[in-house]
Structure formats: C-alpha cells, structure tokens
Design a protein around this motif. Structure first.
Motif, PDB file in Angstrom:
ATOM      1  N   MET A 196       1.995  15.280 -50.291  1.00  0.00           N
ATOM      2  CA  MET A 196       1.142  15.120 -51.462  1.00  0.00           C
ATOM      3  C   MET A 196      -0.039  14.234 -51.143  1.00  0.00           C
ATOM      4  O   MET A 196       0.078  13.274 -50.376  1.00  0.00           O
ATOM      5  CB  MET A 196       1.915  14.461 -52.607  1.00  0.00           C
ATOM      6  N   TYR A 219       0.107  18.535 -54.614  1.00  0.00           N
ATOM      7  CA  TYR A 219       0.686  19.026 -53.369  1.00  0.00           C
ATOM      8  C   TYR A 219      -0.390  19.561 -52.426  1.00  0.00           C
ATOM      9  O   TYR A 219      -1.236  20.348 -52.818  1.00  0.00           O
ATOM     10  CB  TYR A 219       1.672  20.165 -53.618  1.00  0.00           C
ATOM     11  N   GLU A 254       4.340  16.916 -59.557  1.00  0.00           N
ATOM     12  CA  GLU A 254       3.036  16.922 -60.225  1.00  0.00           C
ATOM     13  C   GLU A 254       3.189  16.986 -61.743  1.00  0.00           C
ATOM     14  O   GLU A 254       2.471  16.319 -62.473  1.00  0.00           O
ATOM     15  CB  GLU A 254       2.197  18.113 -59.770  1.00  0.00           C
TER      16      GLU A 254
END
Length: 184
Positions: A46, A36, A155
């Motif tokens: 991102m 991010y 993530e």
C-alpha cells in the motif's frame, strides 16, 4: 510444459512508483490515506499519504513493514506510535511483529509504503482506542473501544471503522472516567 513466452506473458509489469503516485496521490485521503499498489496471493503493498490525524491503534495478526518513501522538508518522515507509547520517526524501514498496536501518523506531503501479508480467513484485525486521560487511570492504558473484523480490503474497511468512531461521540466516552476522546 509451458513455453517461456507464455510464462513471461503472465508476469505483471513492474510498478513505476513515481508515475503511480503522480496518477493516484489525490486518492490518498483521510482518515486512512491508503491505496493498494499491489494485492496478491501472499502480500499486499500500500501507498499511504499524509497528512492524517488518526488516534486509533491498528492491530493485525500478521507482520508489517513500513517504509518512508517521500518525506516533507520540515518533517523527517512519519511518526509511528506503538502502545505502550513509543514514538519512532521513520526515515528508514521498520518491521512490526504481529499483534503490535500501531498508529501511523503522517505529516503533510509525506508518502510511505506498507507491506503486509494477505489476511488468511482466520486472522482478525482490530482497531483500538485508548483513553487519553491517563492520570485518571493511574498511568494504566485503558481501552475505550475495540472493533474486530476480518480485513479483506483495508482501503474501505478500516476507513469505515474510523469514520464510525469519529461520528459517534458516545462510542468515544471512556467507561471508567467519562472523558470523551477527540474524534481524531
């Protein structure tokens, strides 16, 4: 009434992309290679790096914008595979409508930016794998496996789903033809 000074102090500093990448590019690791830059109330931004060797198709119920930022000299951007199979070499932005199965594949030394909506609680992400033995299925796309989850943190959560696929050979076996798909 808020003063102008108070309002200005709540505005975050702009993101210097080049300096951010200099500090964080080593963190863009397989299998997802995403980190991010910004996560807010309405959208996330991102950075995604290459290389990666994903063979999954991500499906999210929100729109997404993919931009090439840094491309290698021997490759004109990232490859975005959509199912049914369409391949785009991204040297310019592409907009994906919601629920589009997509598999971003990046070559070495490439950086892309992906902007997506923050997921409302009722929206579910999916990760899907198709059997590569299309001849056995008469050319019809055949799903081997699909995982569904609420994505709060791409993530960590997407990496966990993909790692599980790569580690569990039995989950990569096509229930129709018996072929075991490669881990990546």
């Amino acid at each position: 009434m808020e003063s102008q000074a108070a309002t200005m102090s709540s505005i975050p500093d702009p993101i210097g992309l080049s300096s951010w990448l200099a500090l964080n590019s080593e963190s863009l690791k397989p299998p997802v290679n995403a980190m991010y830059l910004y996560s807010g109330k309405d959208f996330i931004l991102m950075a995604v790096g290459g290389p990666n060797t994903r063979n999954d198709y991500h499906i999210n119920e929100t729109e997404a914008n993919h931009f090439s930022y840094q491309v290698s000299y021997d490759f004109p951007g990232i490859t975005l595979c959509l199912y049914p199979l369409s391949i785009f070499h991204l040297s310019s932005p592409i907009y994906l409508v919601a629920n589009t199965p997509h598999s971003p594949r990046r070559s070495k030394d490439t950086i892309g930016l992906v902007m997506e909506r923050t997921r409302p609680p009722q929206m579910i992400d999916r990760v899907r794998w198709y059997c590569g033995n299309t001849e056995a299925h008469g050319g019809v796309p055949t799903i081997i496996r699909e995982e569904s989850f609420y994505c709060e943190d791409i993530e960590t959560q997407l990496k966990e789903v993909i790692d599980n696929w790569m580690e569990d050979e039995n989950s990569r076996r096509c229930g129709s033809c018996g072929v075991i798909s490669p881990a990546h």
